[in-house]
Write an enzyme that holds these catalytic residues in place. Structure first.
Site: not given
Length: 291
Positions: A47, A119, A160
């Site tokens: 990330e 995300k 994440c």
């Protein structure tokens, strides 16, 4: 090590990204080439490969929209030069209205972008040590789960904090993903407590391989990330692990093991939809206590 049929070598590039995009891109490229030279056919970076900086003003002074992003163009050329499936765990890219996207890119060996994923879950937390994060103030949350077909099988994309939401991973697996990607920049505090157990749980509950390239160490902006990039098999076994330093880890992935494990523990097949009974507005037990 060569890719054949359902078997290939996956690599995680672990980084310690800083404030300067060009330096981060150069370091990522060096490590991607190292992974390719070692036989990797699929290479994942962490990330925020292009920049890690706390200052919102500094971030927006550095990042650019996708169509003119030099980092993305450099990674497309790198995929062509190395001949790997290059998965950039995420880049910060500028959107309209002073917003950014935390966006993954999967790039094929011809340098073409074959998948994008923004995300979904924003890291808005107050940690016990005083750290505070408000990703939603800077980044626009994604709304679409994404899978992409690789030559060996289907890959599901996450980033994440998404790892804490098992329903996303189950949805990806139910839609054919046998590999789940979890590139990250986990904080040192939460990583030490939860990183391994979360990634192994996502692998076990879906019968999938999990590949998680991470940021690791002390960064220029003062944050510390946990590192420990992991490759996990569908039985929850760790196939490869880094420490907290920049570098490369590799593992052979045999995707024939995913359906084998799913037959042994058919959790995806056995899952059922269900309702939740609402609590009564005044539970009987509470009324009885005061009688």
């Amino acid at each position: 090590m060569t890719a054949t049929g359902r078997t290939f070598v996956a690599a995680c590039v672990q980084m310690r990204s800083g404030r300067t995009i060009s330096k981060n891109v150069d370091e990522a490229a060096r490590l991607v080439r190292e992974a390719a030279d070692a036989g990797a056919a699929y290479v994942q970076t962490p990330e925020m490969t292009n920049i890690l900086v706390r200052s919102r003003a500094e971030l927006f002074a550095a990042i650019m929209p996708e169509d003119v992003c030099p980092a993305l163009a450099a990674f497309q050329e790198l995929a062509r030069a190395t001949g790997v499936w290059l998965h950039i765990g995420s880049l910060a890219v500028r959107l309209e209205g002073e917003r950014a996207a935390n966006r993954s890119y999967v790039i094929d060996p011809q340098g073409e972008i074959v998948a994008r994923y923004d995300k979904i879950h924003m890291f808005d937390v107050d940690l016990p040590d005083g750290e505070t994060w408000r990703e939603s103030e800077t980044y626009r949350a994604g709304e679409q789960a994404v899978t992409v077909q690789l030559p060996w099988g289907r890959l599901g994309l996450t980033i994440c904090y998404d790892v804490r939401f098992p329903t996303l991973h189950r949805a990806l697996a139910e839609n054919g993903a046998e590999i789940l990607a979890s590139p990250a920049a986990f904080t040192k505090q939460t990583g030490a407590a939860h990183w391994h157990v979360l990634l192994r749980a996502r692998a076990v509950e879906t019968g999938s391989f999990v590949v998680a390239a991470a940021q690791g160490g002390a960064h220029e902006d003062g944050r510390e990330t946990y590192g420990h990039s992991l490759i996990v098999d569908p039985w929850g076994r760790v196939l490869a692990e880094a420490d907290d330093a920049p570098g490369v880890i590799l593992a052979e992935i045999d995707l024939a093991k995913s359906p084998e494990i799913r037959r042994r523990i058919p959790a995806l097949e056995n899952g059922r939809r269900f309702g939740v009974q609402p609590l009564p507005s005044e539970p009987t037990a509470l009324r009885d206590v005061g009688a």
